[in-house]
Design a protein around this motif. Sequence first.
Motif, mmCIF file in Angstrom:
data_model
loop_
_atom_site.group_PDB
_atom_site.id
_atom_site.type_symbol
_atom_site.label_atom_id
_atom_site.label_comp_id
_atom_site.label_asym_id
_atom_site.label_seq_id
_atom_site.Cartn_x
_atom_site.Cartn_y
_atom_site.Cartn_z
ATOM 1 N N LYS A 88 13.766 -1.782 41.316
ATOM 2 C CA LYS A 88 12.542 -2.577 41.170
ATOM 3 C C LYS A 88 11.664 -2.105 40.039
ATOM 4 C CE LYS A 88 9.621 -3.664 44.282
ATOM 5 N NZ LYS A 88 9.167 -4.940 44.786
ATOM 6 N N ARG A 95 9.778 0.410 40.424
ATOM 7 C CA ARG A 95 8.550 0.561 41.197
ATOM 8 C C ARG A 95 8.076 2.006 41.121
ATOM 9 N NH1 ARG A 95 7.093 -2.251 46.504
ATOM 10 N NH2 ARG A 95 5.955 -0.775 47.778
ATOM 11 N N SER A 99 9.433 -5.934 48.708
ATOM 12 C CA SER A 99 9.845 -7.265 48.274
ATOM 13 C C SER A 99 10.897 -7.149 47.157
ATOM 14 C CB SER A 99 8.634 -8.055 47.787
ATOM 15 O OG SER A 99 7.879 -7.272 46.888
ATOM 16 N N ASN A 112 11.657 -8.104 44.217
ATOM 17 C CA ASN A 112 11.270 -8.612 42.899
ATOM 18 C C ASN A 112 11.042 -7.418 41.987
ATOM 19 O OD1 ASN A 112 9.152 -7.775 44.510
ATOM 20 N ND2 ASN A 112 7.637 -8.960 43.417
ATOM 21 N N SER A 171 6.658 -12.487 44.372
ATOM 22 C CA SER A 171 7.659 -12.165 45.390
ATOM 23 C C SER A 171 8.652 -13.312 45.588
ATOM 24 C CB SER A 171 6.962 -11.857 46.716
ATOM 25 O OG SER A 171 6.170 -10.715 46.589
ATOM 26 N N GLU A 173 3.303 -11.964 52.201
ATOM 27 C CA GLU A 173 3.775 -10.743 52.820
ATOM 28 C C GLU A 173 3.087 -10.457 54.147
ATOM 29 O OE1 GLU A 173 2.877 -11.145 49.743
ATOM 30 O OE2 GLU A 173 4.315 -10.236 48.364
ATOM 31 N N HIS A 182 -0.616 -6.976 40.718
ATOM 32 C CA HIS A 182 0.495 -7.404 41.556
ATOM 33 C C HIS A 182 0.598 -8.923 41.665
ATOM 34 C CE1 HIS A 182 2.862 -4.317 43.389
ATOM 35 N NE2 HIS A 182 3.288 -5.171 44.296
HETATM 36 MG MG MG Z 1 5.784 -6.388 46.719
#
Ligand code: MG
Length: 313
Positions: free
Chosen positions: A48, A50, A135, A137, A143, A172, A222
């Motif tokens: 991700k 992330r 998620s 993405n 998402s 979410e 986000h």
């Molecule tokens: Mg997310």
Amino acid sequence: MSLISQDIVRAGQILSSGDLVAIPTETVYGLAGNALDPLAVAKIFEAKNRPFFDPLIVHIGDVSQLHLFTTSVSEKAKKLMAEFWPGPLTLLFNKSTLIPDIVTSGLEKVAIRMPNHPMTLKLLQSLPFPLAAPSANPFGYVSPTKAAHVESHLGHVVPMILDGGPCGVGVESTIVDVGSFPVKILRLGGITVEQIEECLNEKVDIQISSSKPSAPGMLESHYAPRKPMFWHGDTSLVNNDAKTGYLSFEGNLSGDILFELSSKGDLTEAAARLFQGMRWLDEQDIDRIEVKRLPELGLGRAMNDRLNRACRS
Ligand code: MG
Ligand code: AMP
């Protein structure tokens, strides 16, 4: 290319081997790995892109598994679980040592939920470990609410997508810290503030932060589409040559390129279509997207929060 399939057994095998599978939930598609295996969890962050300070939600298939991953479960948590699980509600618990630090980004509390999707529940119940799943993405992007969304952005890094059809809720899960007093809502989501207050019979605090590491899903940028998105009427940012696409609710905007969230003004329908709408507009031949604030009640609150993060101001 990922394998897109409904084969739950195959998904279980891939997860057991330490690899990742994108899973359907009622909120959005998740990118899942064995939550008890730090290497599998590291793959999630990597895929991700992330940041490691952004903790993951742990998904379980049965409340009886909860004692393995937490040190205690309060009466308030029990009430909320009885009412809303399986469903779009994530609760924070003090974590047991079974949960690796990489899952919680070093925090003492772990976020846990039981998703309400028949395929994913079946998968979770068949596995001897819970699934960590953010998620599915790339970090910061809209998402995914369909298998095809996952394929288009993460297909090159995810071996399999378990195809459970489009997600029904579309925003979410709501994240709640039940251990604090008053109870704190850390992220607005599929279960509304009103529903939580009614269940607990007390007022809760909404503490949505944009930068605090304890709720990093709330980072400012986000949920943003790649095209710049603006609140309608924000004239300071309008360039006359720019082509605009509109995200409308109950006909509150008009234009040639328009995605209607719900023509009958139904917030539940709008929530289920929100990310799909942003994604669709992102793919059109336009330079910018405009949207108006939704009614600030029920699911409208969670949607306004997502739109606030997506809009430039
Ligand atoms: Mg997310
Ligand atoms: P995602 O699943 O990508 O939508 O994001 C999950 C979000 O859950 C994170 O970004 C955090 O905001 C929140 N979260 C997960 N674990 C914790 C935790 N231990 N404490 C507070 N928030 C958490």
